[in-house]
Design a protein around this motif. Structure first.
Motif, mmCIF file in Angstrom:
data_model
loop_
_atom_site.group_PDB
_atom_site.id
_atom_site.type_symbol
_atom_site.label_atom_id
_atom_site.label_comp_id
_atom_site.label_asym_id
_atom_site.label_seq_id
_atom_site.Cartn_x
_atom_site.Cartn_y
_atom_site.Cartn_z
ATOM 1 N N VAL A 1 21.457 -13.772 34.496
ATOM 2 C CA VAL A 1 21.591 -12.966 35.705
ATOM 3 C C VAL A 1 21.686 -13.816 36.975
ATOM 4 O O VAL A 1 22.189 -13.366 37.995
ATOM 5 C CB VAL A 1 20.428 -11.960 35.840
ATOM 6 N N GLY A 2 21.163 -15.035 36.930
ATOM 7 C CA GLY A 2 21.250 -15.944 38.061
ATOM 8 C C GLY A 2 21.698 -17.309 37.574
ATOM 9 O O GLY A 2 21.292 -17.749 36.486
ATOM 10 N N ILE B 1 13.959 -18.914 32.735
ATOM 11 C CA ILE B 1 14.898 -19.800 33.425
ATOM 12 C C ILE B 1 15.103 -21.005 32.519
ATOM 13 O O ILE B 1 14.155 -21.722 32.188
ATOM 14 C CB ILE B 1 14.377 -20.246 34.796
ATOM 15 N N ALA B 2 16.347 -21.216 32.115
ATOM 16 C CA ALA B 2 16.700 -22.352 31.278
ATOM 17 C C ALA B 2 17.398 -23.401 32.130
ATOM 18 O O ALA B 2 18.130 -23.071 33.069
ATOM 19 C CB ALA B 2 17.613 -21.908 30.139
ATOM 20 N N PRO C 1 14.580 -12.225 37.526
ATOM 21 C CA PRO C 1 14.840 -13.406 38.360
ATOM 22 C C PRO C 1 16.302 -13.362 38.813
ATOM 23 O O PRO C 1 17.189 -13.945 38.196
ATOM 24 C CB PRO C 1 14.571 -14.566 37.397
ATOM 25 N N ASN C 2 16.546 -12.651 39.901
ATOM 26 C CA ASN C 2 17.906 -12.248 40.245
ATOM 27 C C ASN C 2 18.812 -13.400 40.654
ATOM 28 O O ASN C 2 20.023 -13.345 40.470
ATOM 29 C CB ASN C 2 17.873 -11.221 41.385
ATOM 30 N N VAL D 1 13.837 -19.520 43.561
ATOM 31 C CA VAL D 1 14.088 -18.357 42.709
ATOM 32 C C VAL D 1 13.636 -17.111 43.453
ATOM 33 O O VAL D 1 12.556 -17.106 44.073
ATOM 34 C CB VAL D 1 13.327 -18.466 41.373
ATOM 35 N N VAL D 2 14.449 -16.052 43.402
ATOM 36 C CA VAL D 2 14.047 -14.774 43.997
ATOM 37 C C VAL D 2 14.021 -13.704 42.918
ATOM 38 O O VAL D 2 14.860 -13.693 42.008
ATOM 39 C CB VAL D 2 14.971 -14.343 45.154
#
Length: 887
Positions: A684-685, A722-723, A743-744, A760-761
């Motif tokens: 997604v991000g 988060i990768a 985690p957009n 991160v947001v």
């Protein structure tokens, strides 16, 4: 929507990619907003799509991001968020509107016969119009997430009049011309695509000259965080609000303006406070029988995919709480298959109509149970006067569309309305607009989906060869002053009401539609990109739109054009040559042009299909440049990465040729990393940065990919991560203590040459009512990566959310020492190096409604332009920019 014409090769690639995830027809309108669903046989309903690995229906993706891991927001959340936002100091300069020019979807200069919809007959378009009201020579239009606009019926200048209130998401408009009062129901309730909940009902006096304010809200916050499909007045001094969470009632007496709304009907009351059951109490419409002084009330309460409570409910006691009883309507209606319904009544109550969706038909080529009529009483009997086949034979452009017939989205786009002077004269809105002059005995498609299938269509004709038609997907209708007005995913059009004055061709298609969309600035952007225009006049701007393709504004131009068709998702624009564009159709189906997709004399297409061969992706999946890189072809543009279930790289980027594309089924894409082996996780991000020493070598890039799962990213079992390949190998960062929400967006701090500092947001609201991670007001984090002494990668998280309003965060960019965050209510800025104890968030620009302020709508994308501007793509009010130097 698909383009009018597509080569067999292009169509085959798209179908093969998308058919792996959908059993329903492969069309943008179906994937989002209308994918297939399955009924549920129990009390209440939860979201049931997405149980098959890889299936991610778009109509909930954006709401998922805001509501994960469950499905509802408590009343008061938006009020609190806006109060916090307004309490922040203002920082930076004025915002200016970029896309205030007309948007011509039919410009023949950009008529790519494979990838464009130009010539379809839609002309100038605007965003999705969910509310219409007309009277006293005034017209009011409500954008899905753009607020209310007003203009003279005979004029061309639309003025926004609701920018100062809490919600620009709109469900319905009703105008009382005798009192010059406009009623606004906020919160779009069609359970579609990017439907946002609202802040209740507002009543504006002096509607022809005034503007909405907070003081115009009727009642308190009890209707907040609900969508409102219809406002219905009973003629006895009360108004009903049919909401996504029950049926509510209020007096129309201005003296009771502040009194709270009364809940009159809710089929599953316990679910209203249970965030895991958000679809258990949907009321779609209300029918008050004329002549009964409000005593007889029929309602439709139903979840579109099927639920045990779905059905019709009748009160003969003026809608009093406890008086509604479930009823089976006699006649041709299948009462075991009741979905979303919309009602209409003639002025005298002699004739009634309803259009009804069929949950059992989800996944077929139409979900329309039918159009029905009754005489004398709302209890019927009800006679079917139309179904999908009959309407398809009435001049529909969808008659021969494989797997995509009339009513395929009857749960999403539907209206029915009666001529106030002729009870047999009725209008029906589905994907197209239909008219009957004999109570439904016969129909004609006065507003077909598009003109491509018809003999009049001629792509060499500047106008396409056919009369203008209405844009697909109908949502609203108004009748006044001898005209009928319809609102849809492309804005507003009107034509004469009297059949003796209106004109049609031999197929029954109207030839006299008048376009009312010019100046209605409600476009719903997903993305924005900026680049130098080869015409030498400055910078061009491009962005992807909900159901209105990819919009291009050339430097010095006075109108926008549509070089790409259908939905437009993410996008990449080469800053050195803005006519180098990648446009995402949907689900990582990517189209690339190096000429702005401008038409040529031979009508050849220079556009390449660069679809990413992923097993699963979001409807609008992220594609990014590798910042600071060079492609391995001509080295004149940066390389790309894309995120679906896997992370992919494209080393050639804009240097990729047609010869290469024909020889490579993967279109140049190579896999870097898979988030899992099942297709249940989605990126997604995404962000990527090149090593300045090795700008052409992907092996030295640093990539971060934020993802969500499982299956539908919004249910029990929700997870996120988060990768990154920082440190040389791919690893999952430890997110312990971070919010259990979307985690957009993620971005690398450009000042950190080691690429070990990220921001991160998180989307969504806080979870005061959910135990565990995410229970606080946490939206913005700084992460600092380091190698562990014993091997592996560790990360230290710093919460930068202190003073940040509790509002969904959507994007994040770094500008010098400034951290800039996009949200559902505007753009915020702070010092990126500040500690949690010293960080001070500020609004970029003034409060909404003030001159030079950003409208109070969702910002989906932020882009730092090489022209010295920060661009904001809003999902409801177009593109805006402000000077970077003022941040």
């Amino acid at each position: 929507m698909f383009a009018i014409r597509r080569s067999a090769a292009v169509a085959a690639v798209s179908v093969a990619l998308l058919a792996s995830a959908f059993t329903a027809p492969v069309r943008a309108d179906l994937i989002g907003p209308g994918s297939a669903g399955k009924g549920v046989d129990r009390v209440g309903a939860q979201e049931d799509e997405g149980k098959i690995p890889g299936v991610k229906p778009f109509f909930f993706e954006e709401s998922m991001a805001r509501l994960a891991p469950y499905g509802s927001v408590a009343p008061g959340e938006y009020t609190d968020a806006l109060a916090s936002l307004r309490g922040l100091r203002s920082h930076g300069g004025r915002w200016s509107e970029v896309t205030d020019q007309p948007y011509d979807s039919d410009d023949p200069r950009y008529r790519d016969l494979v990838y464009s919809n130009s010539g379809s007959g839609w002309g100038d378009v605007a965003g999705r119009t969910t509310g219409l009201a007309v009277g006293n020579g005034w017209m009011f239009a409500a954008g899905a997430n753009g607020g209310v606009f007003r203009k003279r019926v005979t004029g061309h200048s639309w003025t926004p009049i609701s920018d100062g209130i809490l919600s620009l998401s709109s469900g319905d408009l009703v105008y009382d011309p005798a009192r010059d009062v406009l009623w606004l129901a906020t919160g779009e309730a069609n359970t579609g695509a990017t439907s946002y909940v609202g802040a209740g009902v507002y009543r504006l006096t002096h509607a022809s000259t005034g503007r909405f304010t907070d003081a115009d809200r009727v009642g308190g916050d009890e209707l907040e965080s609900r969508g409102i499909n219809q406002l219905r007045f009973d003629g006895a001094g009360s108004v009903y609000a049919a909401t996504t969470r029950g049926l509510w009632k209020h007096s129309t007496d201005p003296r009771t303006h502040r009194a709270r709304w009364t809940l009159e009907f809710m089929p599953n009351p316990a679910s209203d406070s249970d965030v895991t059951h958000p679809y258990d109490n949907i009321v779609n419409d209300v029918l008050v029988q004329p002549g009964t002084h409000g005593r007889v009330v029929l309602i439709n309460s139903a979840w579109r995919s099927g639920a045990a409570y779905n059905g019709f409910y009748l009160s003969t006691e003026s809608g009093r709480s406890g008086s509604f009883t479930r009823v089976d309507l006699p006649g041709d209606i299948d009462n075991t298959d009741v979905g979303n319904a919309e009602f209409a009544a003639s002025a005298t109550g002699w004739r009634y109509y309803l259009v009804l969706e069929s949950p059992k038909s989800m996944g077929t080529d139409s979900v329309l149970q039918g159009v029905f009529t009754a005489q004398g009483a709302v209890t019927g009997p009800w006679t079917r006067v139309a179904d999908s086949a009959k309407l398809g034979d009435s001049g529909s452009a969808l008659k021969d569309e494989p797997g995509y017939h009339v009513g395929i989205q009857a749960w999403y786009n539907n209206f029915v309305e009666v001529d106030p002077t002729r009870p047999d004269h009725v209008y029906l809105g589905l994907e197209e607009v239909f008219e009957s002059e004999n109570g439904g005995a016969t129909w004609k498609a006065i507003g077909p989906y598009w003109n491509g299938p018809f003999p009049c269509f001629d792509p060499t004709d500047p106008g396409g060869g056919c009369p203008q038609t209405t844009h697909p997907d109908q949502h609203s209708i108004a009748i006044s002053g001898g005209s009928v007005y319809v609102g849809n995913d492309g804005g507003v059009k009107s034509r004469p009401l009297d059949p003796g004055r209106s004109t049609e061709d031999a197929l029954g298609h109207a030839t006299d539609w008048r376009n009312q969309s010019v100046g209605l600035r409600t476009l719903q952007y997903y993305s924005v990109g900026v680049g130098r225009d080869p015409n030498g006049r400055g910078d061009l701007v491009f962005g992807g739109l909900q159901d209105n393709g990819g919009a291009l504004l050339r430097a010095g131009a006075h109108e926008q054009v549509e070089p790409f068709a259908g939905d437009g998702g993410d996008s990449i624009v080469n800053p050195r040559n803005g006519c180098n564009i990648v446009d995402e159709y949907t689900n990582l189906v990517l189209w690339m042009t190096r000429t702005c997709a401008r038409s040529n004399a031979a009508n050849d297409s220079d556009t390449l299909d660069l679809t990413v061969p992923d097993v699963s992706s979001r409807f609008t999946a992220p594609i990014r440049v590798v910042r600071g890189s060079k492609n391995i072809g001509d080295r004149r543009s940066e390389r790309w990465v894309a995120g679906g279930n896997s992370v992919w790289r494209h080393d050639f980027a804009f240097s990729y040729t047609e010869i290469q594309d024909r020889a490579d089924p993967a279109h140049g894409w190579q896999k870097l990393y898979s988030t899992d082996s099942t297709g249940r996780r989605l990126v997604v991000g995404l962000d990527a940065v090149a090593d300045p020493r090795y700008p052409t070598d992907y092996a030295h890039d640093t990539v971060y990919a934020a993802w969500c799962g499982e299956a539908n990213c919004n249910s029990a079992g929700f997870t996120r991560g988060i990768a990154t390949n920082w440190g040389g190998t791919w690893t999952e960062l430890d997110l312990a203590g971070l919010p259990n929400r979307y985690p957009n967006a993620v971005t690398v701090d450009p000042a950190d040459r080691t690429n070990s500092t990220i921001y991160v947001v998180f989307n969504g609201f806080n979870r005061r009512f959910v135990e565990g991670p995410g229970a606080g007001v946490k939206h913005v984090y700084r992460g600092t990566l380091a190698k562990r002494p014993g091997g592996g990668v560790g990360v230290t998280w710093t919460d930068l959310s202190v003073g940040f309003p509790d509002v969904p965060a959507t994007d994040v960019v770094v500008v010098g020492h400034r951290l800039v965050v996009g949200t559902d209510l505007g753009v915020l800025v702070a010092d990126k190096n500040a500690t949690p104890g010293r960080i001070r968030w500020a609004r970029v620009g003034g409060n909404a409604g003030a001159a030079g302020a950003l409208p109070l709508t969702a910002v989906f994308d932020l882009h730092v332009g090489t022209d010295g501007n920060l661009y904001a793509a809003t999902h409801g009010r177009g593109l805006w920019r402000t000077r970077l130097s003022r941040l």
